[in-house]
Structure formats: structure tokens, C-alpha cells
Design an enzyme around this catalytic site. Structure first.
Site, mmCIF file in Angstrom:
data_model
loop_
_atom_site.group_PDB
_atom_site.id
_atom_site.type_symbol
_atom_site.label_atom_id
_atom_site.label_comp_id
_atom_site.label_asym_id
_atom_site.label_seq_id
_atom_site.Cartn_x
_atom_site.Cartn_y
_atom_site.Cartn_z
ATOM 1 C CB THR A 35 -0.882 0.042 1.128
ATOM 2 O OG1 THR A 35 -0.046 0.122 2.541
ATOM 3 C CG2 THR A 35 -1.764 -1.218 1.470
ATOM 4 C CB ILE A 59 -2.523 -10.593 5.087
ATOM 5 C CG1 ILE A 59 -3.469 -9.275 5.693
ATOM 6 C CG2 ILE A 59 -1.373 -10.400 5.116
ATOM 7 C CD1 ILE A 59 -3.212 -8.871 7.191
ATOM 8 C CG ASP A 134 0.986 2.592 23.275
ATOM 9 O OD1 ASP A 134 0.461 2.477 22.157
ATOM 10 O OD2 ASP A 134 1.796 3.199 24.089
ATOM 11 C CD GLU A 135 -2.605 4.872 18.875
ATOM 12 O OE1 GLU A 135 -3.607 5.133 18.638
ATOM 13 O OE2 GLU A 135 -1.592 5.072 18.307
ATOM 14 C CE1 TYR A 159 -3.538 0.704 14.325
ATOM 15 C CE2 TYR A 159 -3.214 2.538 15.885
ATOM 16 C CZ TYR A 159 -2.864 1.155 15.393
ATOM 17 O OH TYR A 159 -1.460 0.466 15.678
ATOM 18 C CB ALA A 161 -11.968 0.046 17.681
ATOM 19 C CB SER A 162 -9.197 -2.043 13.563
ATOM 20 O OG SER A 162 -7.902 -1.466 13.513
ATOM 21 C CE LYS A 163 -2.527 -3.845 15.375
ATOM 22 N NZ LYS A 163 -1.670 -4.847 14.620
ATOM 23 C CG ASP A 292 -6.841 17.517 20.060
ATOM 24 O OD1 ASP A 292 -6.191 16.924 19.593
ATOM 25 O OD2 ASP A 292 -6.795 17.657 21.618
ATOM 26 N N PRO A 294 -10.780 14.326 16.586
ATOM 27 C CG PRO A 294 -12.014 14.314 15.202
ATOM 28 C CD PRO A 294 -10.725 14.390 15.231
#
Length: 335
Positions: A35, A59, A134-135, A159, A161-163, A292, A294
């Protein structure tokens, strides 16, 4: 070992491959969709090595993933392929669900069928290393203790949440099917070859061009910063010595506000590139505050006690030395 690495043309993946080829005797099979964030130039220094091979594979393509497992017969998988930019996940979450959730599921399912057919000897050696962030833990107040491996999951962005979803899938495949997995959660990485959408390369390149240095809000968001080569060494330590079913947090023990990062880059540039764009007195004059993000997490901090005590890994690079090396690399590699 024969190691199958997903996302090996990305920032962290390419650092892992360079480390494996240059400092170990393992073989590496790199699969990457290529990508916008994947760049094979990151691997030019190892691409001619007999122990390295590459195939352009998505993948989420089960047939291709099955073919790769059958062809290369890996002893381990290091899964780094992911969409990873929070801003992009806010603007277009679908790609993050597709790659990070569906892609991880496809890999797990193919790996499980492959693992089940291995001999007893090879099954004892096989590992599936899932590289996460760590997010997934959400954020902390200034007074709270750093995240540990048992911190609850509270992801904030599409992002993270998907991880988090992919982490849960990996652990489910271990508990339900017995796939020998290890999960790692790392803090913010920085270093050479990073795609210029992340904070440090954006600041370096914008400053050199005399463009504004954008800072979200008041710039007081805190992150732990990990030099990418230290992360690569940690992941190899997890592969070689980590305990199946465990999670290891990998951090740089270096909390900094976003503002402090921008100021530090400016100060390094003052030393290395004193000849500024026309009319500019100091690089710091380019700092600009923007609205900032969201749902912006305020602070990440990560406790590395477990990996230090159990696997003997510690970050080797100080932030000052790592940042200078990073800026020097971007100056030497404008292309």
C-alpha cells in the site's frame, strides 16, 4: 528458523527484516500488499541476500496466503501487516476493519490448518507473533500508572478498536484451537524509513521546507517513544525466548508531550541545518496549533518490567541519540 513476516515493507516490518538478515541466521519470507505505506526501498540493503525473499500478497486473500504457507513452510509467523494511522482511520475506517480484523482472521485460520498438519517436532517449535499497539488500552490521566499486560482494553479510535479486535482473535485462536501465539503491544515508534505522515518525519520535512509544523490542540498529549531498531530487537527476543500465550508490552521508557517532540526536532535541525529557508529566524517559529483530533487520547505510558525481567530486553537508544540518528537519516535520504 524460516520466518514468514507480514507487512515487511512497512516501517517496523522492514526494521525487523533488516535486523534478522544482518544479525541472525534466520531465513525471512516477506509478504506485503505494498500500500502507500509499504516501500521495498527500505529493504534494498538486504534484498540480495539468499536468506530473504519477497512476494506481493494481500493478507485478506486466503488462496494466496494458503499458497505462501505451502510454498515456504514457515517455522514462525511475525504478523506486522496493518493499517496504522489514526487520522486515516477516522476518515476511512473500512480499510482498517478489512486489513486489521479480516486479514488477521485469514492469517490465523490458514496458520491453524498449517500448524495442525505439522509433525510433532515442528509443532513444538512453531510460533505466531502478533504485533499490536499500546493504543488498545485507551488513555491515562497524568497521575495513573503505566499500562501493564493486564490493563483492560478501552480503544478510542477506529484504528485502535480494529487492533484490539485482532488481539482478541489471536488470543481466541490460542485458547480454543491451541495455536501457539504471543501478543506484543508497543508504544509510538520512530526512526529511519518511516512514512512521512507520522509526527516526527512530518516535522522534519515541513521544517526543512519552511512549512507550518502542525500541533493538535495544546500539544500536551503524552506518548512513550520507542526507537524502531530497539523494537525490532525486542520482537526477535519475543520470537526466540517468549512464552506461548503471553503478552509483552514493548516501550521506550520515554514519555514526551507532542510539543516537546516538535521542539526537540527543531533544536536538532538548528544544529544540523543552520541554513534555514529564506526569512526564517528559528525552526520553532513554524509551530502552528490546529484543531484537535476527535477523541484524541491524552496520554499513553507503558510498563516494560515484564519483557525486561523475563526476556532480558531493554531499549538501548536514548531519545536524544535516537532522534539525532533519525533526523540525520532524513537529511541523507531526501528521496
Amino acid at each position: 528458523m524460516k520466518i514468514l513476516i507480514t507487512g515487511g515493507a512497512g516501517f517496523i516490518g522492514s526494521a525487523v527484516i533488516r535486523h534478522l538478515i544482518q544479525n541472525t541466521s534466520h531465513q525471512v519470507m516477506n509478504i506485503d500488499k505494498l500500500t502507500y505505506a509499504g516501500n521495498l526501498a527500505s529493504l534494498e540493503c538486504v534484498s540480495d541476500d539468499d536468506r530473504y525473499s519477497f512476494e506481493q500478497v494481500d493478507i485478506t486473500n486466503r488462496i494466496e496466503i494458503e499458497r505462501v504457507f505451502s510454498k515456504y513452510q514457515p517455522d514462525a509467523v511475525m504478523h506486522l501487516a496493518a493499517e496504522s494511522h489514526v487520522d486515516r482511520s477516522i476518515d476511512g475506517p473500512a480499510a482498517f476493519i478489512e486489513t486489521n480484523v479480516i486479514g488477521t482472521y485469514v492469517l490465523l485460520d490458514v496458520a491453524m490448518h498449517y500448524f495442525s498438519a505439522l509433525s510433532d517436532t515442528r509443532r513444538k517449535l512453531f510460533r505466531f507473533i502478533h504485533v499490536s499497539t499500546d493504543e488498545v488500552y485507551g488513555d491515562l490521566s497524568p497521575q495513573e500508572q503505566p499500562f501493564t499486560e493486564s490493563s483492560p482494553y478501552q480503544p478510542s479510535s477506529p484504528y485502535s478498536a480494529s487492533k484490539a479486535s485482532s488481539d482478541h482473535l489471536v488470543r481466541a485462536w490460542h485458547r480454543t484451537y491451541g495455536l501457539p501465539v504471543i501478543v506484543t503491544n508497543c508504544s509510538n515508534n520512530y526512526g529511519a524509513y518511516q512514512y512521512p505522515e507520522k509526527l516526527i518525519p512530518v516535522v522534519i520535512l515541513n521544517a526543512l521546507a519552511g512549512k507550518p509544523l502542525p500541533i493538535y490542540g495544546n500539544g500536551q498529549q503524552v506518548r512513550d517513544w520507542l526507537y524502531v531498531d530497539d523494537h525490532a530487537k525486542a520482537l526477535v527476543a519475543v520470537l526466540e525466548k517468549g512464552k506461548v500465550g503471553e503478552t509483552y508490552n514493548i516501550g521506550g521508557n520515554n514519555e514526551q508531550t507532542n510539543m516537546a517532540i516538535v521542539l526537540a526536532v527543531c533544536d536538532v535541525l538548528e544544529v544540523l541545518v543552520p541554513n534555514k529557508p529564506q526569512g526564517l529566524k528559528t525552526y520553532r517559529d513554524l509551530i502552528t496549533h490546529v484543531d484537535d483530533r476527535p477523541g484524541h487520547d491524552k496520554r499513553y505510558s507503558i510498563d516494560t518490567t515484564k519483557i525486561e525481567q523475563e526476556l532480558g530486553w531493554k531499549p538501548q537508544e536514548s531519545f536524544e541519540s535516537g532522534l539525532r540518528k533519525t533526523v540525520e537519516w532524513y537529511l541523507a535520504n531526501p528521496s
